[in-house]
Design a protein around this motif. Structure first.
Motif, PDB file in Angstrom:
ATOM      1  N   PRO A  53       0.804  -1.225   0.000  1.00 14.26           N
ATOM      2  CA  PRO A  53       0.000   0.000   0.000  1.00 14.26           C
ATOM      3  C   PRO A  53       0.837   1.275   0.000  1.00 14.26           C
ATOM      4  O   PRO A  53       0.516   2.229  -0.725  1.00 14.26           O
ATOM      5  CB  PRO A  53      -0.834  -0.124   1.281  1.00 14.26           C
ATOM      6  CG  PRO A  53      -0.914  -1.587   1.550  1.00 14.26           C
ATOM      7  CD  PRO A  53       0.401  -2.146   1.087  1.00 14.26           C
ATOM      8  N   GLY A  79      -5.197  -3.457   1.364  1.00 14.26           N
ATOM      9  CA  GLY A  79      -5.471  -2.100   1.841  1.00 14.26           C
ATOM     10  C   GLY A  79      -4.895  -0.995   0.987  1.00 14.26           C
ATOM     11  O   GLY A  79      -4.689   0.140   1.469  1.00 14.26           O
ATOM     12  N   ASP A  82      -7.247   1.993   0.855  1.00 16.04           N
ATOM     13  CA  ASP A  82      -7.218   2.741   2.125  1.00 16.04           C
ATOM     14  C   ASP A  82      -6.007   3.693   2.146  1.00 16.04           C
ATOM     15  O   ASP A  82      -6.122   4.844   2.571  1.00 16.04           O
ATOM     16  CB  ASP A  82      -7.128   1.771   3.308  1.00 16.04           C
ATOM     17  CG  ASP A  82      -8.207   0.688   3.254  1.00 16.04           C
ATOM     18  OD1 ASP A  82      -9.079   0.664   4.127  1.00 16.04           O
ATOM     19  OD2 ASP A  82      -8.193  -0.127   2.299  1.00 16.04           O
ATOM     20  N   VAL A  95     -12.299  -0.394  -0.329  1.00 18.43           N
ATOM     21  CA  VAL A  95     -11.353  -0.422   0.794  1.00 18.43           C
ATOM     22  C   VAL A  95     -11.288  -1.856   1.326  1.00 18.43           C
ATOM     23  O   VAL A  95     -12.150  -2.691   1.017  1.00 18.43           O
ATOM     24  CB  VAL A  95     -11.777   0.557   1.911  1.00 18.43           C
ATOM     25  CG1 VAL A  95     -11.688   1.996   1.444  1.00 18.43           C
ATOM     26  CG2 VAL A  95     -13.169   0.221   2.431  1.00 18.43           C
ATOM     27  N   ALA A  96     -10.253  -2.134   2.133  1.00 21.77           N
ATOM     28  CA  ALA A  96      -9.985  -3.516   2.558  1.00 21.77           C
ATOM     29  C   ALA A  96     -11.190  -4.145   3.265  1.00 21.77           C
ATOM     30  O   ALA A  96     -11.520  -5.311   3.024  1.00 21.77           O
ATOM     31  CB  ALA A  96      -8.754  -3.552   3.454  1.00 21.77           C
ATOM     32  N   ASP A  97     -11.859  -3.384   4.127  1.00 24.65           N
ATOM     33  CA  ASP A  97     -12.993  -3.961   4.860  1.00 24.65           C
ATOM     34  C   ASP A  97     -14.092  -4.410   3.905  1.00 24.65           C
ATOM     35  O   ASP A  97     -14.737  -5.441   4.122  1.00 24.65           O
ATOM     36  CB  ASP A  97     -13.568  -2.948   5.849  1.00 24.65           C
ATOM     37  CG  ASP A  97     -12.802  -2.979   7.166  1.00 24.65           C
ATOM     38  OD1 ASP A  97     -11.980  -3.907   7.345  1.00 24.65           O
ATOM     39  OD2 ASP A  97     -13.017  -2.065   7.987  1.00 24.65           O
ATOM     40  N   ARG A 100     -13.452  -7.607   1.742  1.00 23.50           N
ATOM     41  CA  ARG A 100     -13.662  -8.920   2.402  1.00 23.50           C
ATOM     42  C   ARG A 100     -14.762  -9.705   1.699  1.00 23.50           C
ATOM     43  O   ARG A 100     -14.884 -10.916   1.888  1.00 23.50           O
ATOM     44  CB  ARG A 100     -14.031  -8.714   3.874  1.00 23.50           C
ATOM     45  CG  ARG A 100     -12.844  -8.266   4.714  1.00 23.50           C
ATOM     46  CD  ARG A 100     -13.284  -7.903   6.107  1.00 23.50           C
ATOM     47  NE  ARG A 100     -13.796  -9.041   6.846  1.00 23.50           N
ATOM     48  CZ  ARG A 100     -14.795  -8.987   7.730  1.00 23.50           C
ATOM     49  NH1 ARG A 100     -15.395  -7.837   7.974  1.00 23.50           N
ATOM     50  NH2 ARG A 100     -15.179 -10.063   8.367  1.00 23.50           N
ATOM     51  N   THR A 264     -19.123  -0.013   5.713  1.00 23.23           N
ATOM     52  CA  THR A 264     -18.092  -0.229   4.689  1.00 23.23           C
ATOM     53  C   THR A 264     -18.710  -0.081   3.307  1.00 23.23           C
ATOM     54  O   THR A 264     -18.872  -1.053   2.575  1.00 23.23           O
ATOM     55  CB  THR A 264     -17.463  -1.637   4.818  1.00 23.23           C
ATOM     56  OG1 THR A 264     -18.519  -2.617   4.841  1.00 23.23           O
ATOM     57  CG2 THR A 264     -16.616  -1.768   6.036  1.00 23.23           C
TER      58      THR A 264
END
Ligand code: GLY
Length: 422
Positions: A53, A79, A82, A95-97, A100, A264
């Protein structure tokens, strides 16, 4: 003012993204990182690790790009978006969340169920006895999935209970997939043809792209091992864009709402892997990025400005946005290294790419290639994706195979039945 775009990744999907963005009136310049010999013909390439990142954010800031388009899932899960957001650099990708939804199969199932989107039954567990009980509950064929990203090897479909229990033990007892397999999802098997539907999402709203049909198995007749994808075609009769627009309300908007409610919001490409069962389409999985090689078939059909749509999704709203489509079909045939998806040699000289690309309505996208001195050589399992456009799927198919006939390298393997009989 036209924008500069950085495309992250170095496979066939990233080559076609860079190619389509180069043709977008809203885009001034396309750079790729790390890119490949194909993207190098479109603009500068930068040899960085796309899953780092800080390195990505540093590069994007140094180049002063207006938008970063993230190709593969690994940078998303790591990420990268992010890190770009922390520097106020717009990015197309979740974004990473939110990523998922691809990075954890249990999370994806939970979102599907909470959103009321149609999918099969599933049990998520890290407990061997609970996994065994779920196998008995769903019956054959048994579906055992590692929860996390396992380089495409984390899904087993078994006809025998003993084999399915062994797959459970591989993950939970023998730790074959490491942390990615410390949780499993045991699923009901969904029977029917698989379809790929891509939505360009802004957190709330979605613009669907023309669906495509992917071919996941290595050999003709859907035999052999699962691969990343050996070919694709679009449009899919009976499953065209105008025939699937109900999926916006059935799947995409409720899932976007659920993700937003959890804090998210999802901006980027949401890939719905669907199975057309006798009870209607059901969700098999989500991916957080464009499909490969479906994208190599879909994007060449776009008549409008892909760059503008991705910009709108990354920075504002896609409500009311539309892409225009050429009323032509596209067929993509992947040329793979001998042995793929198992082990295969690299550094094998490739011939005939220029001759194939010179055919009318043909584009050759680089997936696993590199330049050694002045020679183009293989550098991966899937080496090239050859796309042809035509008035019909059959015409595009004929042209795609004619083009692949001109390309050669030792051990080259392709399926001969991509889009056959469509
Ligand atoms: N072609 C399947 C995928 O991109 O996951």
């Amino acid at each position: 003012m036209a924008r500069d775009v950085l495309v992250l990744g170095g496979g066939g999907r990233e080559h076609v993204l860079a190619w389509a963005l180069t043709r977008s009136p809203s885009v001034a310049k396309v750079v790729t990182a790390p890119g490949n010999p194909g993207t190098a013909e479109l603009g500068p390439t930068h040899a960085i690790d796309p899953t780092d990142p800080d390195a990505v954010a540093e590069l994007a800031a140094r180049l002063g790009v207006d938008l970063v388009v993230v190709g593969p899932e690994a940078p998303l899960v790591a990420g990268v978006v992010d890190a770009l957001a922390a520097r106020d650099i717009p990015a197309f990708g979740p974004v990473a969340d939110a990523a998922r939804i691809e990075g954890s199969k249990a999370f994806a199932k939970a979102i599907m169920e909470a959103a009321g989107a149609p999918t099969g039954g599933a049990v998520a567990t890290g407990d061997r006895d609970a996994a065994y009980a779920a196998l008995e509950r769903f019956g054959p064929p048994y579906v055992v999935k590692a929860d996390g990203l396992a380089a495409g090897k984390g899904v087993r479909i078994c006809t025998e209970l003993d084999e399915a229990r062994d797959a459970v033990d591989d993950a939970l007892v023998r730790g074959l997939f490491g942390a990615a397999g410390s949780q499993l999802v045991i699923e009901e098997f969904l029977d029917g043809p698989e379809r790929s539907v891509f939505g360009v999402c802004d957190g709330t709203e979605v613009v669907l792209l023309e669906p495509a049909q992917d071919y996941k198995r290595a050999l003709d007749g859907d035999a052999g091992l699962n691969t990343g994808g050996m070919g694709a075609y679009t449009p899919v009769p009976g499953f065209t864009l105008s025939e699937v627009d109900h999926l916006e309300d059935l799947v995409f908007r409720p899932v976007l709402q659920e993700l937003a409610d959890r804090g998210t919001p999802y901006r980027g490409l949401l890939y719905a892997g669907l199975v057309e069962t006798t009870a209607g389409p059901k969700l098999l999985e989500f991916n957080a990025r464009f499909g490969d090689p479906e994208t190599q078939a879909i994007l060449p059909r776009i008549g409008g400005d892909l760059g503008e749509l991705l910009w709108q999704a990354a920075t504002g709203s896609v409500a009311g946005a539309e892409l225009s489509w050429q009323q032509r079909a596209a067929v993509t045939v992947v040329l793979a290294s001998g042995g793929y998806p198992g082990s295969y040699p690299t550094g094998v000289p490739i011939h005939g790419v220029e001759a194939a690309a010179a055919l009318p309505d043909v584009e050759v996208f680089h997936a696993g290639t590199r330049r050694e001195d002045d020679r183009l050589v293989t550098a991966g399992g899937r080496v090239l994706a050859v796309t042809a456009l035509g008035a019909t799927v059959a015409a595009a198919r004929e042209q795609a195979y004619e083009a692949t006939d001109l390309i050669g390298f030792d051990g080259v393997h392709r399926r001969s039945d991509i889009a056959a009989g469509v």
